[in-house]
Design an enzyme around this catalytic site. Structure first.
Site, PDB file in Angstrom:
ATOM      1  N   GLU A  19      55.066 -42.764 129.869  1.00  0.00           N
ATOM      2  CA  GLU A  19      55.492 -41.469 130.144  1.00  0.00           C
ATOM      3  C   GLU A  19      54.965 -41.003 131.778  1.00  0.00           C
ATOM      4  O   GLU A  19      55.837 -40.035 132.246  1.00  0.00           O
ATOM      5  CB  GLU A  19      55.105 -40.405 129.297  1.00  0.00           C
ATOM      6  CG  GLU A  19      55.896 -40.308 127.844  1.00  0.00           C
ATOM      7  CD  GLU A  19      55.637 -41.576 127.047  1.00  0.00           C
ATOM      8  OE1 GLU A  19      54.549 -42.359 127.197  1.00  0.00           O
ATOM      9  OE2 GLU A  19      56.350 -42.121 125.914  1.00  0.00           O
ATOM     10  N   HIS A  65      55.606 -35.042 117.208  1.00  0.00           N
ATOM     11  CA  HIS A  65      57.087 -35.271 117.531  1.00  0.00           C
ATOM     12  C   HIS A  65      58.106 -34.074 117.111  1.00  0.00           C
ATOM     13  O   HIS A  65      58.925 -34.345 117.124  1.00  0.00           O
ATOM     14  CB  HIS A  65      57.471 -36.445 116.739  1.00  0.00           C
ATOM     15  CG  HIS A  65      56.959 -37.934 117.041  1.00  0.00           C
ATOM     16  ND1 HIS A  65      55.451 -38.149 117.023  1.00  0.00           N
ATOM     17  CD2 HIS A  65      57.365 -38.877 117.671  1.00  0.00           C
ATOM     18  CE1 HIS A  65      55.255 -39.258 117.580  1.00  0.00           C
ATOM     19  NE2 HIS A  65      56.491 -39.721 118.003  1.00  0.00           N
TER      20      HIS A  65
HETATM   21  C1  LIG Z   1      53.687 -42.102 123.853  1.00  0.00           C
HETATM   22  C2  LIG Z   1      54.653 -42.614 122.946  1.00  0.00           C
HETATM   23  N1  LIG Z   1      55.960 -43.159 123.463  1.00  0.00           N
HETATM   24  C3  LIG Z   1      57.028 -43.250 122.703  1.00  0.00           C
HETATM   25  C4  LIG Z   1      56.821 -43.291 121.356  1.00  0.00           C
HETATM   26  C5  LIG Z   1      58.075 -43.588 120.453  1.00  0.00           C
HETATM   27  N2  LIG Z   1      57.986 -44.740 119.816  1.00  0.00           N
HETATM   28  C6  LIG Z   1      57.255 -45.063 118.696  1.00  0.00           C
HETATM   29  S1  LIG Z   1      57.102 -46.533 118.204  1.00  0.00           S
HETATM   30  C7  LIG Z   1      57.791 -47.279 119.724  1.00  0.00           C
HETATM   31  C8  LIG Z   1      57.836 -48.652 119.928  1.00  0.00           C
HETATM   32  C9  LIG Z   1      56.385 -49.398 119.984  1.00  0.00           C
HETATM   33  O1  LIG Z   1      56.365 -50.546 120.152  1.00  0.00           O
HETATM   34  P1  LIG Z   1      55.192 -51.512 119.960  1.00  0.00           P
HETATM   35  O2  LIG Z   1      54.119 -50.761 120.469  1.00  0.00           O
HETATM   36  O3  LIG Z   1      55.545 -52.902 120.292  1.00  0.00           O
HETATM   37  O4  LIG Z   1      55.037 -51.328 118.221  1.00  0.00           O
HETATM   38  P2  LIG Z   1      56.288 -52.186 117.344  1.00  0.00           P
HETATM   39  O5  LIG Z   1      57.206 -51.023 116.774  1.00  0.00           O
HETATM   40  O6  LIG Z   1      56.795 -53.377 117.868  1.00  0.00           O
HETATM   41  O7  LIG Z   1      55.441 -52.410 115.884  1.00  0.00           O
HETATM   42  C10 LIG Z   1      58.157 -45.921 120.397  1.00  0.00           C
HETATM   43  C11 LIG Z   1      58.624 -46.227 121.932  1.00  0.00           C
HETATM   44  C12 LIG Z   1      55.616 -42.747 120.856  1.00  0.00           C
HETATM   45  N3  LIG Z   1      55.504 -42.579 119.304  1.00  0.00           N
HETATM   46  N4  LIG Z   1      54.680 -42.458 121.700  1.00  0.00           N
END
Ligand SMILES: Cc1ncc(C[n+]2csc(CCOP(=O)(O)OP(=O)(O)O)c2C)c(N)n1
Ligand SMILES: Cc1ncc(C[n+]2csc(CCOP(=O)(O)OP(=O)(O)O)c2C)c(N)n1
Ligand SMILES: [Mg+2]
Ligand SMILES: [Mg+2]
Lengths: 338, 313, 338, 313
Positions: free
Chosen positions: C72, C141
């Site tokens: 971000e 959120h």
């Molecule tokens: C700071 C932040 N940015 C975006 C999100 C939205 N978001 C939730 S899960 C996710 C993807 C996460 O990917 P990863 O860390 O690889 O975990 P995975 O879902 O693959 O287990 C996103 C972008 C969030 N919760 N927090």
């Protein structure tokens, strides 16, 4: 000669500066409870960029007085994690503006994590925030951001205006099981005043201080503006206009009862703060005054605050952006004429 | 043996920056100063060596340690001093004062974050623009060893590397972040060691040697321009004076006397620049600085109305 | 059959959803000006977690529609740097709450860098912020944070409440040379309404929309609360209480003239928003109403907003925290009785 | 050849977590779900293997991908499911619902950041506490390949390394961050390659192999407990289903059918656990899960008043 009684001790005061009063509060609380510790940039070896934490590293050691690198998200997030696990961190961000660098940690973690987890976690963190305008620190080092915290349930907010309150409110903050944003005004660090020597000098949150009594209007002022409002009040008194000056001391919790009771007598209210006027804490206070004392008011509630601009770097220009004693005086004169 | 014309040009700028640094020091001792001044004296080798490797249309985000970056990129002394002294002649038209935020988009000088570490994301963004607009501009981002700890470096570096953005990160490692020695800030010997995490080249260079810094930066810029992506350069230097002019530095263990400059960039350049040429450049620098100072102190301050200006475009 | 005239074209509308209206605005502006580009998490390949940017990667390519990693501070800081250098970034933070993760970039860089640099820099950035409560997204959120932006000079703030405004305000935001925080309500993405097809459908900032006229009281509502207020107004009308409902549409600039003119007729005002009531935008609006219309008011200005707690994760519980149509109706009934 | 008792224990937990994952999947298909569920099916090997290497009093910050972390750390199924279904029996007493924020300080389960990346600073802070209170507790911080990009990792990792804090970072690299493939997120082949920047050991381990993950984590924990500082472990695994249950994954190139699990952690463990033992553990797991589900769905929801509770201590 016999030793002073506890009562005598509690009554005793010394005249010291606002910064030193904060230093005393930190030292006393760290002596009282060894779960209390500190971290921040330059708080140890240097004693803080404003000299507030001088001597603490020597007395308490580098485990309890930690110099961090330039990592605001760590300073606040780390404090949150440490608080959840049984210690009481008192952290410093070098300038209050930096709470926006640790915005997620302050507004989402400190404020919400107890609630989100059904009360299973406790976050006794104090974030010390040198705030306000002083000597041309510039747009990113001078802002007054307390309204953002006031708008975020879960955070307590203190703005000491005197050395005595600086000590007493900080001790209350450290003893509070909730997160507290503690706004220390940079422009007040050097102001001196009587401070109770007692290490039980604790100023409870949510109790406004009536700094001056009067019947012509009620001036509600915070931080640096308390002094400027008292200055204005003295000038007004010369013309027989007696202003009551109230310093809420904490915005969360906010002692509206004292403010409303005053306005019910004076029928006029002027709210003054250094923060930007638009959507500042004064808007909330003004809105509540008219909600609760509408039929006692002879005039609208007025507000003074910083103009709708960032703060210029120049030490003289920045002063033009925030309320002066003269502007407070002028506004009060006009308000009582309505 | 370095190309003499380049060495002479670097000497001219290092001498000029040094002259301003000394003149400011003198002014502050005699008259004080509104706001804070973070002296860059002794670090001119990094700032001049790196900034001169940029093209006029390349972008520059500078750090707070002095003004060598902007001078070397081509800003007028009067524009810079005008900001430092809050005069209308400053690049910000009088909004400056104390710690400077001088700016000159016409030669790519885009500012510095009051909050350290902002430069990383801003710089990467400028690099995106350059690519989108089809130019081959490169962005130089200066920062200190302390600022390197900010998370913004991590976020910007990962994305810039994945997108192969034309950015060159130049870390002035002067051994201190205010009162924190580098040993407490970095678990590794070099900040440049962190380049591995981002899959970019990491280069350590002697920050006192303007020619070495220039060469390392030129190489990184060439790679960036050609689409090879970012480079992390660490220039080892030393903070000669306090964090700000007036800092008593009681925290400091490696205390310098604030005057003597180990391996002074001036001396290193004088090894390749003929003495008579260097002497003459010194004289010209002092004269230029005197003139700029007089003009600046004689210039008017902005009138009060300026505080309402430039909030909105 | 002859081709439609320009006037006919401009007048023509289609009934589409709020999310789709935003999508149209983005596509139209990117076609109009190739300096306009987008970045954010999942905005390209996926078309956005809320499907708002679907199809844009295919039409404009990965240079102008950029999927970022989870960064971000980069998304907003990068946009600031790109805007300073001649392009017009429209970036998305996946949830408005995340503006506190990029707090420094939004509140210090976007808001202040033009001013700090004496007007030498321009920052035409739009930050798209899916905001508000929907389906138990949880405390980190779901928040409504527009008041923080309103308190920060240098940022413009839009909160579209209808599909037509979603398109028209976003187009105005993209054409504005200043940074704009664009709060899209997650709960409105699926609501449908008539939207001008014209790609010159630009809704100027600073012009409130009177959604319903009435003489009994003035309800000022934003975002999701506009619909709930209209619902409440219909129920009130059944008993002959005609409420005027005003949607400011943008908080910065704020069209107080329309609000004040209305209150001068109705003599009563109720301000409603989803954000926490304390120190919310409603406090500023209420404070200004009583400042400017004090002697026209027959009752104090009242405010409704979220209760002073974080938002619970549970989809049913979260609704208990924000004003419902029934609560708005009840407050209005009580207010007109004063 | 791994110690059979351990393998059996890991199998018991992997089977239990798998059973919950499948049961939840079934429930959501049949009845839908309030809020979002991020299935962790197929990643049980990482979650169980690592969490079981912790002591009951060690701290755990989990990720959003399923619930294996908490189950393996010892939380009651009913407490976890209670949070998922917004029942008073949940660990948050009914405040939960959808994406869970289950918590149990008595066994060190401290939560997850709704904003990804918060875990890094929170975890380092818990490690400071442990040191200050003179315990030898260790903190495990789980995160995904996507969350690894957050600046909070950089800030926490540098400070944790300099202070040698007892932290173990466990990255579940499942190849995707929502719609972003790992190749667009990481300029290096491994997330663990970033350990170099922080002067800590970086370890890559097969995330499907619970025993391997357990061994790698145990070693890192031992080092951390002994004062050796943090370790960055990257467990390679694969996201089997959508980002959330219901995600149509049109963005996905390596689409799995959402059922078949390559190198299923269950199969790998069955190589060392006797079939009859494993079969019996499967049956027990299903039974336990059924019981917990029934109890949960039968449990009351919190009454409205709860929204006002627990803002203040
Ligand atoms: C700071 C932040 N940015 C975006 C999100 C939205 N978001 C939730 S899960 C996710 C993807 C996460 O990917 P990863 O860390 O690889 O975990 P995975 O879902 O693959 O287990 C996103 C972008 C969030 N919760 N927090
Ligand atoms: C985010 C942020 N944190 C803290 C500060 C206060 N501060 C200004 S300069 C400085 C030290 C910087 O050290 P370094 O980056 O090494 O640069 P140097 O001063 O050594 O040139 C600090 C802590 C700041 N301006 N911004
Ligand atoms: Mg340094
Ligand atoms: Mg992933």
């Amino acid at each position: 000669m016999s030793a002073p009684t506890r009562a005598e001790q509690d009554a005793a005061t010394e005249v010291i500066g606002y910064a030193w009063a904060i230093n005393h509060a930190l030292a006393e609380e760290m002596r009282r409870d060894d779960r209390v510790w500190m971290m921040g940039q330059d708080v140890g070896r240097m004693g803080g960029v404003f000299g507030v934490t001088r001597g603490l590293l020597d007395e308490f050691g580098s485990d309890r007085v930690r110099d961090t690198t330039i990592n605001e998200t760590f300073i606040v997030g780390g404090a949150a994690g440490a608080a959840m696990t049984g210690t009481i961190p008192v952290v410093e961000l070098q300038f209050a503006d930096f709470l926006l660098i640790a915005g997620d940690e302050i507004f989402h973690k400190l404020a919400k994590w107890r609630y989100v987890h059904g009360g299973n976690l406790t976050l006794p963190v104090v974030v010390r925030l040198p705030t306000g305008v002083l000597g041309g620190a510039g747009a990113e080092h001078s802002a007054s951001l307390e309204a953002m915290a006031m708008h975020t349930p879960g955070l307590k907010v203190a703005l000491p205006a005197t050395p005595s309150d600086a000590k007493g409110l900080l001790k209350a903050a450290i003893r509070d099981p909730n997160p507290v944003l503690f706004f220390e005004h940079k422009g007040l660090y050097r102001t001196k005043g009587p401070v109770p020597v007692s290490d039980e000098h604790v100023v409870p949150f949510g109790q406004a201080a009536v700094r001056r009594t009067g019947d012509a209007l009620t001036i509600v002022a915070t931080g640096l503006m308390v002094g400027r409002s008292l200055e204005a009040a003295e000038r007004l008194a010369a013309d027989g206009i007696e202003a009551e000056v109230i310093d809420p001391r904490t915005l969360v919790p906010l002692d509206m009862d004292t403010i409303v009771a005053s306005v019910e007598r004076t029928a006029r209210a002027l709210v003054v703060h250094e923060a930007v006027r638009t959507a500042g804490a004064g808007a909330e206070i003004a809105a509540q005054i008219q909600e609760r004392a509408f039929f006692s008011l002879d005039a609208p509630v007025w507000r003074l605050g910083a103009i709708d601009t960032p703060l210029p770097q120049d030490p003289e220009l920045e002063q033009l952006c925030i309320p002066s004693a003269a502007e407070i005086e002028a506004a009060a004169r006009e308000l009582v004429r309505i | 043996m370095a190309e003499p014309a380049l060495a002479t040009d670097l000497y001219r700028l290092v001498a000029l920056v040094r002259a301003v640094e000394l003149r400011l020091q003198q002014h502050i001792t005699e008259h004080g100063f509104g706001g804070f001044w973070h002296p860059g004296i002794g670090q001119e080798g990094v700032q001049v060596g790196a900034a001169t490797a940029l093209r006029p249309d390349d972008y520059l985000f500078y750090a707070h340690r002095g003004l060598g970056y902007a001078v070397a990129k081509g800003m007028e002394l009067t524009a810079i001093l005008g900001d430092l002294f809050g005069r209308v002649t400053g690049s910000t038209g009088g909004k400056g004062g104390g710690t400077a935020h001088f700016v000159d988009p016409s030669i790519g000088v885009l500012g510095q974050g009051g909050t350290l570490g902002s430069n990383f994301t801003l710089g990467a963004g400028a690099a995106i623009s350059a690519r989108m607009l089809g130019t081959d501009q490169v962005v130089a981002v200066f920062f200190g060893d302390g600022a390197a700890a900010r998370g913004t470096f991590h976020e910007a570096a990962l994305q810039a590397s994945v997108w192969k953005l034309p950015v060159v990160w130049i870390c002035e490692n002067n051994g201190w972040a205010l009162s924190a020695p580098i040993t407490e800030q970095s678990p590794t010997e070099n900040i440049a060691d962190r380049a591995v995490a981002y899959g970019v080249p990491g280069v350590v260079v002697d920050g006192q040697d303007a020619l070495a810094v220039h060469a390392a930066t030129a190489e990184a810029i060439e790679r960036a321009r050609a689409g090879g992506g970012p480079t992390l350069i660490e220039a080892k230097t030393l903070r000669i004076r306090g964090h700000y002019e007036g800092d008593r530095q009681q925290y400091r263990t490696d205390l310098t006397d604030g005057v003597e400059i180990p391996r002074d960039p001036i001396d290193l350049l004088r090894r390749v620049v003929p003495a008579d040429v260097a002497d003459e450049l010194d004289d010209r620098a002092r004269a230029e600085v005197e003139e700029a100072f007089e003009a600046t102190l004689a210039a008017p301050r902005a009138d009060a109305g300026i505080v309402f200006e430039d909030v909105w475009a």
